[in-house]
Design an enzyme around this catalytic site. Structure first.
Site, PDB file in Angstrom:
ATOM      1  N   TRP A 132       0.846  -1.194   0.000  1.00  0.00           N
ATOM      2  CA  TRP A 132       0.000   0.000   0.000  1.00  0.00           C
ATOM      3  C   TRP A 132       0.878   1.239   0.000  1.00  0.00           C
ATOM      4  O   TRP A 132       1.848   1.324   0.764  1.00  0.00           O
ATOM      5  CB  TRP A 132      -0.894  -0.041   1.231  1.00  0.00           C
ATOM      6  N   ASP A 213      -1.102  -5.891   9.030  1.00  0.00           N
ATOM      7  CA  ASP A 213      -2.059  -4.863   8.628  1.00  0.00           C
ATOM      8  C   ASP A 213      -3.322  -5.599   8.183  1.00  0.00           C
ATOM      9  O   ASP A 213      -3.321  -6.276   7.156  1.00  0.00           O
ATOM     10  CB  ASP A 213      -1.481  -4.024   7.488  1.00  0.00           C
ATOM     11  N   LYS A 248     -13.617  -0.504   6.106  1.00  0.00           N
ATOM     12  CA  LYS A 248     -14.203  -1.257   5.005  1.00  0.00           C
ATOM     13  C   LYS A 248     -15.259  -2.231   5.489  1.00  0.00           C
ATOM     14  O   LYS A 248     -16.368  -2.289   4.952  1.00  0.00           O
ATOM     15  CB  LYS A 248     -13.119  -2.039   4.253  1.00  0.00           C
TER      16      LYS A 248
END
Length: 398
Positions: A132, A213, A248
């Site tokens: 990311w 993560d 999310k």
């Protein structure tokens, strides 16, 4: 003369800047596949039924909005630990895992980075290649030294597991290894259970610290299966960190709600670690906000609301899988021979294999907005735009 007169304009954020360009595009055909936000079939950000009900319950019994404890809303840590580590986790029961409320997953990563750099200044942190975009800004900004390990194999469209293990094995003892718990961003390529077991064992043997993560728990297979790497680390007894996000999976993007968990040697060490994490929190933002944590704790603490949440996340997961299937069919129909990467990859993102120049062409000529590294968000596809996306991608992939 202003002291800021010599400051240069900062470059546009590589992901958020895509949305700015999309909004400025007047084309009626434009499609935004850049930012990682789940959209329903109508192209809208949905409100989960469980979140709607939790908000209604909170509004029906309003409480004074005082300061929260530095480590977060009472009850939030226990609810997060059960979701992340599983009900009945021996590591949680032993008291050796510290969990605090954070400002979303990004805030959890930053808090963990600051904490690690205080006790191991400038330590190496290994990122998957690719990772990311914001990881470098978060961890490099905290003072850690960024390294890389091989991960995505462009030749196969999968994981270069041998390369990954070789690079991790070569890391200096005490190095931190950043791992995507599931739905790898940006590649969509995940480890299987046996590979997770091997990686956790290797990290333990080499004296390294895994930092997971976990932004998409539930979006790959399910909440339990998606946490296998994290739970193996917890069961192994090694030191670890986990940053989890509720953006999310709960649709709480704007509430900025997440958690940081740290696995310690024992309960006594955990108590000392918590005291130091609180100092990092105090120096950053003093204490976290209330609403998002209250929503999450309400849902996870109520069996009916949790079941509703799990069912709705499963429907999101299924819709993304369906869109992947339609995209692959559309690519094949337009002459792309190899489309297995679309259906093999998991989660919100697909790595198309397009170069930065091809992605710029995709935006400029076809008004389809993805990130320069070739990532597109399959969660933003729907039955109205997937055919156009497939036709346009095929022109660049053939």
């Amino acid at each position: 003369m202003s002291i800021f007169a010599s400051i240069e304009q900062a470059p546009t954020d590589p992901i958020l800047g895509i949305s700015d360009a999309y909004r400025a595009d007047p084309s009626p055909d434009k499609v935004n596949l850049g930012i990682g936000v789940y959209q329903d079939e109508s192209g809208k950000l949905p409100l989960l039924a469980a979140v709607r009900e939790a908000v209604a319950r909170i509004a029906a019994d309003p409480k004074p909005l005082g300061y929260q404890p530095m480590d977060g809303l009472p009850g939030f840590a226990a609810a997060t630990q059960e979701l992340v580590f599983g009900k009945g986790s021996a590591a949680v029961a032993s008291g050796r895992i510290v969990t605090v409320q954070t400002l979303a997953g990004t805030g959890a990563l930053k808090l963990g980075a600051d904490f690690l750099n205080r006790f191991s200044p400038g330590a190496d942190i290994l990122f998957s290649e690719p990772t990311w975009d914001n990881h470098a800004a978060v961890f490099g900004g905290a003072g850690l030294t960024i390294r890389a390990y091989r991960y995505y194999d462009r030749a196969t469209g999968g994981v270069d597991f041998a390369g990954m293990c070789a690079d991790i094995a070569d890391a200096k003892p005490g190095s931190i290894v950043l791992l995507h718990a599931c739905c790898h961003n940006p590649s969509g390529c995940d480890l299987d259970d046996s590979q997770w077991a091997e990686v956790v064992k290797l990290i333990g043997e080499k004296g390294l610290i895994p930092f997971f993560d976990m932004a998409y728990q539930g979006f790959a297979v399910g909440a339990e299966a998606d946490a296998v790497g994290v739970r193996l680390a917890a069961e192994s007894g090694i030191t670890f960190l986990v940053a989890n996000s509720y953006s999310k999976t709960f649709g709480l993007y704007g509430e900025r709600i997440g958690g940081l968990s740290i696995g310690c040697a024992d309960a006594a060490e955990a108590k000392r670690v918590l005291s130091r994490v609180k100092l990092c929190i105090r120096a950053n933002y003093s204490n976290p906000p209330t609403q998002g944590a209250t929503i999450v704790t309400t849902i996870l603490g109520d069996s009916e609301l949790r079941a509703s949440w799990e069912a709705e996340v499963a429907s999101y997961r299924d819709r993304i899988r369906d869109m992947r299937g339609l995209l692959a069919e559309g690519l094949r129909a337009n002459g792309v021979a190899e489309t297995g990467f679309v259906t093999k990859q998991r989660g919100m993102f697909t790595f198309t294999g397009l170069s930065p120049e091809q992605m710029q062409t995709l935006r400029g000529e076809y008004h389809i907005y993805g990130v320069d590294n070739g990532r597109i968000c399959c969660a933003a596809l729907n039955t109205r735009n997937v055919e156009y996306v497939a036709v346009s991608l095929a022109k660049l992939l053939k």
